[in-house]
Design a protein around this motif. Sequence first.
Motif, short mmCIF file in Angstrom:
data_model
loop_
_atom_site.label_atom_id
_atom_site.label_comp_id
_atom_site.label_asym_id
_atom_site.label_seq_id
_atom_site.Cartn_x
_atom_site.Cartn_y
_atom_site.Cartn_z
N VAL A 1 2.04 9.63 89.41
CA VAL A 1 1.16 9.51 88.26
C VAL A 1 1.43 7.96 87.87
N PRO A 2 0.26 7.31 88.02
CA PRO A 2 0.13 5.79 87.60
C PRO A 2 0.48 5.65 86.14
N GLU A 3 1.44 4.54 85.86
CA GLU A 3 1.55 4.28 84.42
C GLU A 3 0.29 3.70 83.65
N VAL A 4 0.06 3.82 82.66
CA VAL A 4 -1.16 3.16 81.93
C VAL A 4 -0.59 2.08 81.07
N GLN A 5 -0.58 1.03 81.24
CA GLN A 5 -0.20 0.09 80.48
C GLN A 5 -0.98 -0.65 79.28
N ARG A 6 -0.85 -0.38 78.35
CA ARG A 6 -1.77 -0.56 76.87
C ARG A 6 -1.28 -1.83 76.15
N SER A 7 -2.29 -2.43 75.81
CA SER A 7 -1.96 -3.78 74.94
C SER A 7 -1.71 -3.13 73.64
N PRO A 8 -0.51 -3.88 72.85
CA PRO A 8 -0.37 -3.47 71.81
C PRO A 8 -1.57 -3.54 70.71
N ALA A 9 -1.67 -2.70 69.75
CA ALA A 9 -2.80 -2.65 68.97
C ALA A 9 -2.88 -3.96 67.93
N LEU A 10 -4.03 -4.66 67.78
CA LEU A 10 -4.30 -5.67 66.85
C LEU A 10 -4.52 -5.38 65.50
N SER A 11 -3.78 -6.04 64.52
CA SER A 11 -4.07 -6.09 63.31
C SER A 11 -5.36 -6.22 62.95
N GLU A 12 -5.78 -5.66 61.62
CA GLU A 12 -7.06 -5.82 61.11
C GLU A 12 -7.22 -7.37 61.15
N GLN A 13 -6.43 -8.11 60.59
CA GLN A 13 -6.41 -9.49 60.40
C GLN A 13 -6.80 -10.02 61.78
N ALA A 14 -5.95 -9.91 62.97
CA ALA A 14 -6.25 -10.47 64.02
C ALA A 14 -7.41 -10.06 64.63
N LEU A 15 -7.92 -8.89 64.25
CA LEU A 15 -9.44 -8.50 64.92
C LEU A 15 -10.50 -9.51 64.24
N ARG A 16 -10.27 -9.62 62.93
CA ARG A 16 -11.15 -10.37 62.08
C ARG A 16 -11.36 -11.77 62.56
N GLU A 17 -10.25 -12.35 63.05
CA GLU A 17 -10.06 -13.69 63.37
C GLU A 17 -10.89 -14.12 64.81
N ARG A 18 -10.39 -12.91 65.71
CA ARG A 18 -10.80 -12.82 67.10
C ARG A 18 -12.42 -12.82 67.01
N PHE A 19 -12.80 -11.95 66.21
CA PHE A 19 -14.41 -11.79 66.21
C PHE A 19 -15.33 -12.47 64.98
N ALA A 20 -14.66 -13.52 64.63
CA ALA A 20 -15.26 -14.13 63.39
C ALA A 20 -16.60 -14.68 63.67
N LYS A 21 -16.73 -15.22 64.90
CA LYS A 21 -18.21 -15.56 65.11
C LYS A 21 -19.00 -14.70 65.83
N SER A 22 -18.60 -13.29 65.58
CA SER A 22 -19.69 -12.48 66.37
C SER A 22 -20.59 -12.06 65.46
N PRO A 23 -22.11 -12.15 66.06
CA PRO A 23 -23.16 -11.68 65.53
C PRO A 23 -23.22 -10.47 64.59
#
Length: 144
Positions: free
Chosen positions: A109-131
Amino acid sequence: MAGRKHEPLRLLTVQEAAKLLHVSDDTVRRQIKEGALEAIRVRTTPTGRAQYRIPTAAIDRILGNTALQLHEDVDPFEPLRQAFAHLSDEEREELIDSAVQWAKARRVVPEVQRSPALSEQALRERFAKSPLLQLGRKDEQDER
């Protein structure tokens, strides 16, 4: 001749013949038109293209008796059925259950590696310029 049973022709499509011969569909059609490959014209498509069926015997002559072996209606499970024939129903069920358990134990069974969940603030910073976010902010301001 009275005792012989009629054996129907086994026919292949152009695509099937091309696959067996390891050539393109166009090559098969060209060989048919040139008379190098026996074929039966079955119909013409609405676009004007002829549809052919190629007897396996014609492919067999080209490949040296291997095409018929590839296209025979062979049941791949027949050896397994013969091996199981002497077993009772209970023995068959038990054998199948142990085979399933064996397969499950060896399944990787392959192990699924997931990235840690981003906080709401980190998401806002990452997508601040998103239309899309800009539209969302505009809608919020319109509601006020």
